[in-house]
Design an enzyme around this catalytic site. Structure first.
Site, PDB file in Angstrom:
ATOM      1  N   ASN A  26       0.872  -1.181   0.000  1.00 39.99           N
ATOM      2  CA  ASN A  26       0.000   0.000   0.000  1.00 39.99           C
ATOM      3  C   ASN A  26       0.905   1.225   0.000  1.00 39.99           C
ATOM      4  O   ASN A  26       1.519   1.540   1.015  1.00 39.99           O
ATOM      5  CB  ASN A  26      -0.881  -0.035   1.261  1.00 39.99           C
ATOM      6  CG  ASN A  26      -1.679   1.244   1.442  1.00 39.99           C
ATOM      7  OD1 ASN A  26      -1.798   2.051   0.517  1.00 39.99           O
ATOM      8  ND2 ASN A  26      -2.238   1.437   2.629  1.00 39.99           N
ATOM      9  N   TRP A  27       0.977   1.885  -1.155  1.00 34.28           N
ATOM     10  CA  TRP A  27       1.916   3.006  -1.296  1.00 34.28           C
ATOM     11  C   TRP A  27       1.361   4.304  -0.687  1.00 34.28           C
ATOM     12  O   TRP A  27       2.039   5.329  -0.695  1.00 34.28           O
ATOM     13  CB  TRP A  27       2.280   3.215  -2.768  1.00 34.28           C
ATOM     14  CG  TRP A  27       3.052   2.065  -3.368  1.00 34.28           C
ATOM     15  CD1 TRP A  27       3.457   0.916  -2.739  1.00 34.28           C
ATOM     16  CD2 TRP A  27       3.524   1.950  -4.719  1.00 34.28           C
ATOM     17  NE1 TRP A  27       4.144   0.104  -3.606  1.00 34.28           N
ATOM     18  CE2 TRP A  27       4.194   0.705  -4.833  1.00 34.28           C
ATOM     19  CE3 TRP A  27       3.437   2.765  -5.857  1.00 34.28           C
ATOM     20  CZ2 TRP A  27       4.769   0.276  -6.031  1.00 34.28           C
ATOM     21  CZ3 TRP A  27       4.019   2.338  -7.047  1.00 34.28           C
ATOM     22  CH2 TRP A  27       4.679   1.105  -7.132  1.00 34.28           C
ATOM     23  N   LYS A  28       0.131   4.245  -0.210  1.00 34.24           N
ATOM     24  CA  LYS A  28      -0.520   5.417   0.429  1.00 34.24           C
ATOM     25  C   LYS A  28      -0.346   6.659  -0.458  1.00 34.24           C
ATOM     26  O   LYS A  28      -0.357   6.548  -1.674  1.00 34.24           O
ATOM     27  CB  LYS A  28       0.039   5.636   1.832  1.00 34.24           C
ATOM     28  CG  LYS A  28       0.027   4.363   2.678  1.00 34.24           C
ATOM     29  CD  LYS A  28       0.169   4.655   4.137  1.00 34.24           C
ATOM     30  CE  LYS A  28       0.406   3.358   4.903  1.00 34.24           C
ATOM     31  NZ  LYS A  28       0.105   3.470   6.305  1.00 34.24           N
ATOM     32  N   HIS A  34      -9.580   0.904   4.824  1.00 31.02           N
ATOM     33  CA  HIS A  34      -8.303   1.087   5.542  1.00 31.02           C
ATOM     34  C   HIS A  34      -8.552   1.988   6.748  1.00 31.02           C
ATOM     35  O   HIS A  34      -9.339   2.930   6.689  1.00 31.02           O
ATOM     36  CB  HIS A  34      -7.268   1.709   4.596  1.00 31.02           C
ATOM     37  CG  HIS A  34      -5.887   1.671   5.151  1.00 31.02           C
ATOM     38  ND1 HIS A  34      -5.453   2.559   6.122  1.00 31.02           N
ATOM     39  CD2 HIS A  34      -4.840   0.842   4.894  1.00 31.02           C
ATOM     40  CE1 HIS A  34      -4.197   2.269   6.421  1.00 31.02           C
ATOM     41  NE2 HIS A  34      -3.801   1.237   5.691  1.00 31.02           N
ATOM     42  N   GLU A  44      -6.943   4.336   7.932  1.00 34.79           N
ATOM     43  CA  GLU A  44      -6.713   5.769   7.701  1.00 34.79           C
ATOM     44  C   GLU A  44      -7.930   6.418   7.063  1.00 34.79           C
ATOM     45  O   GLU A  44      -8.195   7.602   7.269  1.00 34.79           O
ATOM     46  CB  GLU A  44      -5.445   5.961   6.844  1.00 34.79           C
ATOM     47  CG  GLU A  44      -4.199   5.657   7.663  1.00 34.79           C
ATOM     48  CD  GLU A  44      -2.980   5.229   6.853  1.00 34.79           C
ATOM     49  OE1 GLU A  44      -2.985   5.353   5.622  1.00 34.79           O
ATOM     50  OE2 GLU A  44      -2.014   4.748   7.489  1.00 34.79           O
ATOM     51  N   GLU A  51      -5.509  -5.431  10.477  1.00 31.74           N
ATOM     52  CA  GLU A  51      -4.522  -4.383  10.721  1.00 31.74           C
ATOM     53  C   GLU A  51      -4.860  -3.661  12.029  1.00 31.74           C
ATOM     54  O   GLU A  51      -5.671  -2.719  12.024  1.00 31.74           O
ATOM     55  CB  GLU A  51      -4.552  -3.366   9.579  1.00 31.74           C
ATOM     56  CG  GLU A  51      -4.222  -3.953   8.225  1.00 31.74           C
ATOM     57  CD  GLU A  51      -3.605  -2.915   7.300  1.00 31.74           C
ATOM     58  OE1 GLU A  51      -2.499  -3.152   6.837  1.00 31.74           O
ATOM     59  OE2 GLU A  51      -4.220  -1.864   7.083  1.00 31.74           O
ATOM     60  N   GLY A  72       2.095   1.950  10.817  1.00 29.10           N
ATOM     61  CA  GLY A  72       3.020   3.073  10.693  1.00 29.10           C
ATOM     62  C   GLY A  72       3.686   3.477  12.000  1.00 29.10           C
ATOM     63  O   GLY A  72       4.268   4.556  12.089  1.00 29.10           O
ATOM     64  N   SER A 120       3.224  -2.379  10.406  1.00 30.96           N
ATOM     65  CA  SER A 120       4.670  -2.347  10.651  1.00 30.96           C
ATOM     66  C   SER A 120       5.383  -3.650  10.295  1.00 30.96           C
ATOM     67  O   SER A 120       6.295  -4.087  11.000  1.00 30.96           O
ATOM     68  CB  SER A 120       4.948  -1.950  12.108  1.00 30.96           C
ATOM     69  OG  SER A 120       4.472  -0.635  12.360  1.00 30.96           O
ATOM     70  N   GLY A 163       2.710  -1.260   4.315  1.00 33.44           N
ATOM     71  CA  GLY A 163       2.689   0.166   4.007  1.00 33.44           C
ATOM     72  C   GLY A 163       4.104   0.683   3.795  1.00 33.44           C
ATOM     73  O   GLY A 163       4.694   0.517   2.730  1.00 33.44           O
ATOM     74  N   GLY A 164       4.677   1.276   4.841  1.00 34.86           N
ATOM     75  CA  GLY A 164       5.987   1.934   4.748  1.00 34.86           C
ATOM     76  C   GLY A 164       7.051   1.120   4.026  1.00 34.86           C
ATOM     77  O   GLY A 164       7.743   1.651   3.134  1.00 34.86           O
TER      78      GLY A 164
HETATM   79  C1  PEP Z   1      -0.857  -0.091   5.888  1.00 35.38           C
HETATM   80  O1  PEP Z   1      -0.829   1.031   5.425  1.00 35.38           O
HETATM   81  O2  PEP Z   1      -1.794  -0.843   5.599  1.00 35.38           O
HETATM   82  C2  PEP Z   1       0.204  -0.509   6.788  1.00 35.38           C
HETATM   83  C3  PEP Z   1       0.137  -1.705   7.329  1.00 35.38           C
HETATM   84  O3  PEP Z   1       1.225   0.386   7.007  1.00 35.38           O
HETATM   85  P1  PEP Z   1       2.651   0.069   7.725  1.00 35.38           P
HETATM   86  O4  PEP Z   1       3.163  -1.207   7.109  1.00 35.38           O
HETATM   87  O5  PEP Z   1       3.484   1.246   7.387  1.00 35.38           O
HETATM   88  O6  PEP Z   1       2.373  -0.091   9.178  1.00 35.38           O
END
Ligand code: PEP
Length: 254
Positions: free
Chosen positions: A10-12, A95, A97, A167, A173, A212, A233-234
Site C-alpha cells: 500500500n503506497w498510500k 483502511h 486511515e 490491521e 506506521g 509495521s 505500508g511503509g
Molecule cells: C498499511 O498502510 O496498511 C500498513 C500496514 O502500514 P505500515 O506497514 O506502514 O504499518
C-alpha cells in the site's frame, strides 16, 4: 487447496508518476518466488503508468480506495468501472486511515465492497481495533463486528475470494507490530467468523496481517498457520525491503 500467500504493498499518498514507475520497474525486474502472489496499490494518479509497467508480469495492480456508484456527479471520487478499466485486480477498502480521517463507517465500507465485486474487483477489506479498544479487551468484539457487517450482505461466492487484512490500528506506521502469535490468534477468530456463514469461505478466503511489517519481522508472520500474507505500508515504498518481505513468505512456503 492451500491458500496462496498474498503480499500487497500500500503506497498510500507517496510516489509521483516517475517515482512509481521506477519502483514498479524494480519489482518486475526482480526474481519473485512463484509460491507467493504480489500486488501493489499505488495512488490513483500512478495507476495507469504502474499498470503499463506491470503488463506481462505476475505482479497485480490494486487501488487504495473506491467510491460505490458507477458514475455520476461525485466530484473527486473514482468508481469501480474506472478501476476495472485500468485493469486493477484488487482494491483496498476500509483502511483505518480512511475510517479515521474520512469517517468511513462500516456501512460505507460495505457499499464499497459490494460495488467492487459488481465490477469484478477483489476487495482487500481492512479491519482492526484501535489502541483503546485493545487496552479495554475489545479486540475480538470490534474485529468480529467489522467483518460480520460486511459479510452479512455478501453471497458465499463473494466471501470466498475476499481478502481480509487484519490491521490493528496501533500497529500501522508506528513501528510497533503485533507479535506473530497475537496476529495469528485474531486472524483465527476472523476465519471462525467467516466459517459461521460459509465453511468453504473460511477455508478459501485469504486473511493477511498488516501493521509495521518489515524484513526483520516478516518471517515471524509468514510462519503462522492462519496468516496468508501481509499488507505492507511503509516498507513497500522501498523495493529491496518489499522484496525481502516477499522472499520471506516464499521461503516459508517452499
Ligand atoms: C498499511 O498502510 O496498511 C500498513 C500496514 O502500514 P505500515 O506497514 O506502514 O504499518
Amino acid at each position: 487447496m492451500p491458500r496462496v500467500p498474498l503480499i500487497a504493498g500500500n503506497w498510500k499518498m507517496y510516489k509521483t508518476v516517475p517515482e512509481a514507475r521506477d519502483l514498479a520497474t524494480a519489482l518486475v525486474n526482480s526474481d519473485l518466488p512463484a509460491a507467493v502472489e504480489v500486488a501493489v496499490c499505488p495512488p490513483f494518479t500512478a495507476l495507469a503508468e504502474v499498470g503499463r509497467v506491470l503488463t506481462g508480469s505476475a505482479v497485480r495492480l490494486g487501488a487504495q480506495d473506491v467510491f460505490w456508484e458507477p458514475q455520476g456527479a461525485y466530484t473527486g471520487e473514482i468508481s469501480p468501472p474506472m478501476l476495472a478499466d485500468l485493469r486493477c485486480h484488487y482494491v483496498i477498502v476500509g483502511h483505518s486511515e480512511r475510517r479515521q480521517h474520512f469517517e468511513e463507517s462500516d456501512e460505507v465500507v460495505t457499499r464499497k465492497v459490494r460495488a467492487s465485486f459488481s465490477q469484478g474487483l477483489v476487495p482487500i477489506l481492512c479491519v482492526g481495533e484501535r489502541l483503546e479498544e485493545r487496552d479495554t479487551g475489545q479486540t475480538e468484539r470490534v474485529v468480529t463486528r467489522q467483518v460480520e457487517i460486511v459479510i452479512a450482505v455478501l453471497p458465499p461466492e463473494q466471501i470466498r475470494p475476499l481478502v481480509i487484512a487484519y490491521e490493528p490500528v496501533w500497529a500501522i506506521g508506528t513501528g510497533r507490530a503485533a507479535t506473530g502469535q497475537e496476529a495469528n490468534r485474531v486472524i483465527g477468530l476472523i476465519r471462525e467468523t467467516l466459517g459461521r456463514k460459509d465453511a468453504e469461505a473460511a477455508a478459501q478466503a485469504r486473511i493477511l496481517y498488516g501493521g509495521s511489517v518489515t524484513p526483520a519481522n516478516a518471517a515471524e508472520f509468514s510462519q503462522q498457520p492462519e496468516i496468508d500474507g501481509a499488507l505492507v505500508g511503509g516498507a513497500s515504498l522501498d523495493a529491496p525491503k518489499f522484496l525481502a518481505i516477499v522472499a520471506a513468505h516464499g521461503k516459508s512456503r517452499a
